[in-house]
Scaffold this motif. Structure first.
Motif, PDB file in Angstrom:
ATOM      1  N   UNK A   9     -30.362   8.970  39.832  1.00  0.00           N
ATOM      2  CA  UNK A   9     -31.135   8.802  38.610  1.00  0.00           C
ATOM      3  C   UNK A   9     -31.976  10.041  38.331  1.00  0.00           C
ATOM      4  N   UNK A  10     -32.646  10.558  39.367  1.00  0.00           N
ATOM      5  CA  UNK A  10     -33.477  11.746  39.176  1.00  0.00           C
ATOM      6  C   UNK A  10     -32.645  12.952  38.765  1.00  0.00           C
ATOM      7  N   UNK A  11     -31.448  13.079  39.340  1.00  0.00           N
ATOM      8  CA  UNK A  11     -30.557  14.174  38.954  1.00  0.00           C
ATOM      9  C   UNK A  11     -30.149  14.073  37.492  1.00  0.00           C
ATOM     10  N   UNK A  12     -29.797  12.860  37.069  1.00  0.00           N
ATOM     11  CA  UNK A  12     -29.422  12.654  35.668  1.00  0.00           C
ATOM     12  C   UNK A  12     -30.603  12.883  34.735  1.00  0.00           C
ATOM     13  N   UNK A  13     -31.784  12.487  35.198  1.00  0.00           N
ATOM     14  CA  UNK A  13     -32.990  12.691  34.400  1.00  0.00           C
ATOM     15  C   UNK A  13     -33.271  14.176  34.225  1.00  0.00           C
ATOM     16  N   UNK A  14     -33.091  14.941  35.268  1.00  0.00           N
ATOM     17  CA  UNK A  14     -33.315  16.387  35.169  1.00  0.00           C
ATOM     18  C   UNK A  14     -32.291  17.031  34.236  1.00  0.00           C
ATOM     19  N   UNK A  15     -31.044  16.611  34.334  1.00  0.00           N
ATOM     20  CA  UNK A  15     -30.019  17.144  33.434  1.00  0.00           C
ATOM     21  C   UNK A  15     -30.338  16.818  31.977  1.00  0.00           C
ATOM     22  N   UNK A  16     -30.806  15.604  31.734  1.00  0.00           N
ATOM     23  CA  UNK A  16     -31.171  15.213  30.376  1.00  0.00           C
ATOM     24  C   UNK A  16     -32.316  16.078  29.872  1.00  0.00           C
ATOM     25  N   UNK A  18     -33.103  19.142  30.946  1.00  0.00           N
ATOM     26  CA  UNK A  18     -32.610  20.512  30.782  1.00  0.00           C
ATOM     27  C   UNK A  18     -31.776  20.665  29.507  1.00  0.00           C
ATOM     28  N   UNK A  19     -31.083  19.587  29.104  1.00  0.00           N
ATOM     29  CA  UNK A  19     -30.249  19.637  27.905  1.00  0.00           C
ATOM     30  C   UNK A  19     -31.022  19.301  26.632  1.00  0.00           C
ATOM     31  N   UNK A  20     -32.315  19.038  26.768  1.00  0.00           N
ATOM     32  CA  UNK A  20     -33.145  18.768  25.602  1.00  0.00           C
ATOM     33  C   UNK A  20     -32.980  17.377  25.028  1.00  0.00           C
ATOM     34  N   UNK A  21     -32.457  16.454  25.835  1.00  0.00           N
ATOM     35  CA  UNK A  21     -32.287  15.086  25.366  1.00  0.00           C
ATOM     36  C   UNK A  21     -33.617  14.346  25.394  1.00  0.00           C
ATOM     37  N   UNK A  22     -33.653  13.215  24.743  1.00  0.00           N
ATOM     38  CA  UNK A  22     -34.854  12.397  24.680  1.00  0.00           C
ATOM     39  C   UNK A  22     -35.053  11.688  26.025  1.00  0.00           C
ATOM     40  N   UNK A  23     -36.079  12.067  26.751  1.00  0.00           N
ATOM     41  CA  UNK A  23     -36.345  11.522  28.083  1.00  0.00           C
ATOM     42  C   UNK A  23     -36.704  10.044  27.997  1.00  0.00           C
ATOM     43  N   UNK A  24     -37.484   9.651  27.013  1.00  0.00           N
ATOM     44  CA  UNK A  24     -37.869   8.247  26.869  1.00  0.00           C
ATOM     45  C   UNK A  24     -36.648   7.364  26.644  1.00  0.00           C
ATOM     46  N   UNK A  25     -35.713   7.823  25.844  1.00  0.00           N
ATOM     47  CA  UNK A  25     -34.492   7.052  25.589  1.00  0.00           C
ATOM     48  C   UNK A  25     -33.651   6.948  26.853  1.00  0.00           C
TER      49      UNK A  25
END
Length: 41
Positions: A9-16, A18-25
């Motif tokens: 989960x933390x890895x996916x969160x970091x990728x999100x 880094x890619x400028x995705x919405x962290x809250x979503x």
């Protein structure tokens, strides 16, 4: 959530982030799972 799942989960969160995705979503996808950020971390 087990330790390995939390690490993924933390890895996916970091990728999100880094890619400028919405962290809250992204985190909202996990709101109904047993995620205890302070304990699992």
């Amino acid at each position: 959530m087990e330790r390995n799942n939390f690490a993924q989960f933390l890895g996916k969160l970091r990728n999100a982030n880094d890619n400028g995705q919405d962290i809250d979503a992204f985190v909202k996808q996990y709101e109904h799972r047993n995620v205890y950020f302070y304990n699992d971390g």
